[in-house]
Design an enzyme around this catalytic site. Structure first.
Site, PDB file in Angstrom:
ATOM      1  N   ASP A  44       0.857  -1.196  -0.099  1.00  0.00           N
ATOM      2  CA  ASP A  44      -0.072  -0.067  -0.072  1.00  0.00           C
ATOM      3  C   ASP A  44       0.954   1.243   0.068  1.00  0.00           C
ATOM      4  O   ASP A  44       1.970   0.874   0.471  1.00  0.00           O
ATOM      5  CB  ASP A  44      -0.845   0.056   1.281  1.00  0.00           C
ATOM      6  CG  ASP A  44      -1.995  -1.106   1.142  1.00  0.00           C
ATOM      7  OD1 ASP A  44      -2.313  -1.530  -0.010  1.00  0.00           O
ATOM      8  OD2 ASP A  44      -2.418  -1.392   2.288  1.00  0.00           O
ATOM      9  N   TYR A  71       6.019  -8.872   8.398  1.00  0.00           N
ATOM     10  CA  TYR A  71       5.868  -7.595   8.571  1.00  0.00           C
ATOM     11  C   TYR A  71       6.126  -7.186  10.044  1.00  0.00           C
ATOM     12  O   TYR A  71       6.047  -7.858  11.066  1.00  0.00           O
ATOM     13  CB  TYR A  71       4.306  -7.266   8.312  1.00  0.00           C
ATOM     14  CG  TYR A  71       4.075  -7.727   6.919  1.00  0.00           C
ATOM     15  CD1 TYR A  71       3.979  -6.599   6.021  1.00  0.00           C
ATOM     16  CD2 TYR A  71       3.406  -8.656   6.464  1.00  0.00           C
ATOM     17  CE1 TYR A  71       3.865  -6.757   4.620  1.00  0.00           C
ATOM     18  CE2 TYR A  71       2.994  -9.037   4.932  1.00  0.00           C
ATOM     19  CZ  TYR A  71       3.112  -7.836   4.225  1.00  0.00           C
ATOM     20  OH  TYR A  71       2.854  -8.373   2.857  1.00  0.00           O
ATOM     21  N   ASP A  85      -7.556   0.870   7.407  1.00  0.00           N
ATOM     22  CA  ASP A  85      -6.374   1.283   7.936  1.00  0.00           C
ATOM     23  C   ASP A  85      -6.391   3.057   8.156  1.00  0.00           C
ATOM     24  O   ASP A  85      -7.661   3.255   7.992  1.00  0.00           O
ATOM     25  CB  ASP A  85      -4.928   1.204   6.873  1.00  0.00           C
ATOM     26  CG  ASP A  85      -5.322   1.918   5.721  1.00  0.00           C
ATOM     27  OD1 ASP A  85      -6.063   2.841   5.495  1.00  0.00           O
ATOM     28  OD2 ASP A  85      -4.437   1.470   4.623  1.00  0.00           O
ATOM     29  N   ARG A 183      -3.976  -5.480   7.003  1.00  0.00           N
ATOM     30  CA  ARG A 183      -5.246  -4.498   7.309  1.00  0.00           C
ATOM     31  C   ARG A 183      -6.321  -5.347   7.756  1.00  0.00           C
ATOM     32  O   ARG A 183      -7.182  -5.027   8.729  1.00  0.00           O
ATOM     33  CB  ARG A 183      -5.683  -3.585   6.009  1.00  0.00           C
ATOM     34  CG  ARG A 183      -4.634  -2.565   5.901  1.00  0.00           C
ATOM     35  CD  ARG A 183      -5.108  -1.709   4.528  1.00  0.00           C
ATOM     36  NE  ARG A 183      -5.081  -2.637   3.303  1.00  0.00           N
ATOM     37  CZ  ARG A 183      -5.765  -2.303   2.174  1.00  0.00           C
ATOM     38  NH1 ARG A 183      -6.945  -1.760   2.470  1.00  0.00           N
ATOM     39  NH2 ARG A 183      -5.504  -3.269   1.162  1.00  0.00           N
TER      40      ARG A 183
END
Length: 304
Positions: A44, A71, A85, A183
């Protein structure tokens, strides 16, 4: 800079916030003056971190890159958004100052392993010939698009930090399989806790063999004296795969796209790096029964 005809390989790029993955591809195309560039896994715009970039013949191998990722993410509880988000439209929240780290840690256990996950409405998945985020911006609702849950794998969830308050935040390290939306994980965890949740920060630490400690910030890479020097050999993207070496006669048949008889005692793995006896990378193969079948053949330069 090396000649344009020989430009090929993988670039381990550290994507900055504010750019899309395609923006980064466009920068690489401009700097290296070649159109044959692709990326291995969308990030993103607000996210940072590892973005594998393929150049030249490496683009033909993108689909075979290992898909596991790691992540570091921050989830905020007590808030929801249309994008799941902090970049989206923040909806009416439910302040939850009583939420504890222990409650979150206990709930996280339900999200480790194989789970079902509905992709975010604002994502690049296609419906009706268009990407979901395009349909969402045109006013489509999730219920109208019939988004179905997908099976994803969460291998590891570890709390790195906790900040209490009306809208508490947790920092997590997440190891997951391909197709996982972080997300959506924040959204689902918040719903399970009864207060809502969203992702407020995301950095990709690893994508397959590409790690953040070895990645190059985009700005530093494009300003270097020889950007092409940072390209890693195509074979490097598959360094975790077992390999098999072919004789000259076998290598010739392999380059013609033929399956090669393979004694099972030579190798046990199902997917393999295929090498010549001299150590030249010939492509990727699949070991089935007593045969080595081509997944992707790397022909000599200039041969199509």
């Amino acid at each position: 800079m090396r000649s344009m005809g020989s430009l090929e390989g993988f670039l381990n790029l550290d994507k900055p916030a504010g750019l899309t993955s395609h923006d980064c591809v466009a920068v690489v195309r401009r700097v290296l003056r070649t159109r044959q560039v692709g990326h291995g896994g969308t990030l993103d715009p607000a996210a940072t971190g590892v973005l594998p970039i393929a150049v030249g013949r490496a683009t033909r191998f993108l689909a075979f890159l290992p898909g596991d990722k790691v992540y570091r993410a921050t989830f905020r509880f007590g808030q929801r958004s249309d994008t799941d988000d902090a970049e989206g439209q923040i909806q009416v929240g439910s302040p939850c100052p009583e939420l504890s780290r222990e409650e979150v840690e206990e709930c996280l256990r339900e999200f480790v392993g194989e789970i079902w996950q509905v992709p975010p409405l604002y994502s690049a998945i296609k419906r009706q010939g268009k990407k979901l985020y395009e349909l969402a911006r045109a006013g489509a609702k999730a219920a109208e698009l019939g988004l179905e849950p997908r099976r994803v794998v969460i291998r590891h969830l570890q709390i790195l930090g906790w900040r209490p308050g009306e809208f508490p935040e947790v920092d997590l390290e997440i190891a997951c399989g391909p197709g996982t939306y972080i997300r959506a994980l924040a959204r689902d965890l918040g719903e399970k806790l009864g207060c809502g949740g969203l992702m407020s920060r995301l950095r990709r630490l690893q994508s397959g063999p590409f790690r953040s400690e070895e990645s190059l910030p985009l700005e530093r890479w494009q300003g270097s004296a020889d950007p092409a020097a940072a390209l890693l050999p195509i074979e490097w993207g598959f360094r975790g795969w077992d390999s098999v070496s072919l004789s000259p006669a076998e290598a010739q048949r392999w380059r013609q796209g033929q399956a090669i008889p393979l004694d099972p005692s030579r190798v046990a793995a199902k997917t393999l790096r295929v090498m010549s006896g001299e150590g030249e990378f010939l492509g990727l193969g699949q070991h089935q029964d007593t045969w080595l079948r081509p997944l992707r053949v790397l022909l000599p330069e200039g041969v199509s």
